[in-house]
Scaffold this active site. Structure first.
Site, PDB file in Angstrom:
ATOM      1  N   CYS A  54       2.705  11.404  -8.553  1.00 22.15           N
ATOM      2  CA  CYS A  54       3.848  10.547  -8.214  1.00 22.15           C
ATOM      3  C   CYS A  54       3.405   9.349  -7.374  1.00 22.15           C
ATOM      4  O   CYS A  54       3.952   8.248  -7.495  1.00 22.15           O
ATOM      5  CB  CYS A  54       4.929  11.345  -7.490  1.00 22.15           C
ATOM      6  N   THR A  55       2.395   9.564  -6.527  1.00 24.82           N
ATOM      7  CA  THR A  55       1.860   8.458  -5.725  1.00 24.82           C
ATOM      8  C   THR A  55       1.173   7.447  -6.628  1.00 24.82           C
ATOM      9  O   THR A  55       1.346   6.231  -6.474  1.00 24.82           O
ATOM     10  CB  THR A  55       0.862   8.991  -4.684  1.00 24.82           C
TER      11      THR A  55
END
Length: 443
Positions: free
Chosen positions: A216-217
């Site tokens: 997600c980062t």
């Protein structure tokens, strides 16, 4: 008056010892306070035998350049060096055998010619290829192998190869492995006698795997240049498939990843993405600086000299691991790293592993990458009864792919032994005895 007739003398001038090696002969031909009298030979024959020894240096980068120079100045005359990389302009600040005009040329070839030119009488044979391209016969010809690598995977491969070479019927099949490594102001050197002492796989838990960045980062909020590179490596490559298969050593592939990462970084106003950093992140290259390289290379070559001459006891059977730190001052510490009976390379028993039988096979495979004693990337798994999952060839991967969604309790029994292998690690075959941590729920 007649002129005197000059007659050529038939007498030959006495042979003058080469003054370059006087300091070495003081060590090679005189006993010291720590010399082993049983194995030490002060005769000229022993010196000649050392000069005839054939050594292999793996890696011609920052550490490898220093090792080559030190070995040549230590009296070794027959050296081979293997490295598949070419010289990049970013190498010039610490790989001192290279010049601007050498950019784009083979590291092994340039390093060999440079040292031969500066140290007369030494012969250095370069090999511009991967270590995996060479067969057992190639490695059997060497007396000592010295690693100046920046890759854990390459260390593990040569370690398992040298262990496999050992034949108890043939003492010459045992090749001492001297391994050096640096990271910033820290470094280590170690001596391994395959099958007899702790090997690199025994010590793998000392090399913690790089922490994974959440997807997600990478996908939404990258904060560092490394995040942009990992995004290009993991996500952009998978989506666009610019080449059939990623080759971390192909400059064209690295260039594609670099351009993708740079565009990503500019989109989020992140600076610092370079070709060199891209290569380092993708290949998991460990950073190094020149002064640490020089110290660790000196330690590795000192060990090679001690093994070759028996002038002093080497690292190996007792204290076999030297750690160096130059962060605040100069500090070294030497200790014995114990051989492990359950080592997948040099051991002979399976390791116990506790697992949740309700995990899917896919979840189990992902967990292997995080285990410090395994650090596997593309593992294949066999049980005592059947093949559970094979990464290659493609036909077997397709055949065993349905098992990925099955629970471990469906595929193996409690207490069953499995074998785990990885194509990048040669003949390494991890043996685990699986113990269920909780009851298996079949439905």
């Amino acid at each position: 008056m007649s002129q005197p007739v000059m007659v050529a003398s038939t007498l030959q001038a006495p042979t003058v010892p080469d003054s370059r090696w006087i300091y070495l002969d003081n060590v090679r031909q005189k006993k010291g306070p720590f010399t082993d009298e049983e194995s030490f030979d002060a005769s000229g024959e022993a010196v000649s035998a050392m000069e005839k020894m054939k050594l292999l240096v793996i890696g011609a980068g920052g550490l490898g350049c220093e090792i080559l120079k030190d070995l040549a100045l230590s009296g070794f005359k027959d050296i081979h060096v293997i490295d598949m990389d070419t010289i990049d302009v970013s190498n010039l600040n610490r790989q001192f055998l290279f010049r601007q005009s050498d950019v784009g040329k083979s590291k092994a070839e340039v390093a060999a010619r440079f040292v031969e030119k500066r140290v007369k009488g030494v012969s250095i044979t370069p090999h511009n290829c991967k270590i995996q391209d060479k067969d057992d016969e190639f490695y059997m010809q060497f007396n000592i192998v010295i690693c100046g690598l920046d890759s854990i995977e390459a260390r593990r491969w040569i370690n398992s190869t040298l262990v496999d070479l050992v034949d108890n019927e043939n003492p010459e099949s045992l090749k001492p492995l001297i391994d050096g490594g640096t990271e910033g102001f820290k470094g280590q050197s170690r001596v391994i006698f395959p099958t007899m002492t702790s090997c690199i796989e025994c010590q793998l838990d000392m090399h913690a795997p790089r922490a994974a960045v959440p997807l997600c980062t990478l996908a939404t909020i990258p904060r560092q240049p490394e995040h942009c590179i990992e995004w290009a490596h993991i996500m952009a490559w998978e989506q666009e498939k610019p080449f059939p298969k990623l080759d971390n050593d192909d400059p064209e592939h690295i260039t594609w990843l670099y351009k993708k990462a740079l565009a990503r970084a500019q989109e989020f106003n992140i600076s610092g993405v370079t070709y060199s950093l891209t290569q380092g992140v993708v290949k998991n290259i460990i950073p190094a600086i020149a002064s640490t390289n020089a110290i660790i290379a000196a330690s590795c070559c000192n060990e090679a000299f001690k093994i070759a001459t028996s002038t002093n006891p080497s690292l190996g059977f007792e204290e076999n691991y030297m750690m160096y730190s130059g962060n605040d001052s100069i500090y070294t510490y030497t200790f014995k790293h114990e051989k492990k009976d359950d080592c997948p390379v040099c051991g002979n028993i399976a390791r116990n592993m506790e697992i949740d039988p309700n995990f899917t096979l896919e979840e189990f495979i992902e967990s292997l990458a995080a285990r410090p004693e395994a650090q596997l990337k593309k593992p294949s798994i066999r049980s005592e009864q059947k093949t559970i999952y094979m990464q290659s060839p493609e036909s077997l991967e397709l055949k065993t792919r349905p098992n990925l969604v099955k629970k471990m309790g469906e595929l193996v029994e409690d207490g069953e032994e499995i074998g785990v292998s990885d194509p990048s690690l040669g003949s390494v075959n991890f043996k685990y005895r699986l113990r269920f941590s909780k009851p298996f729920k079949s439905h």
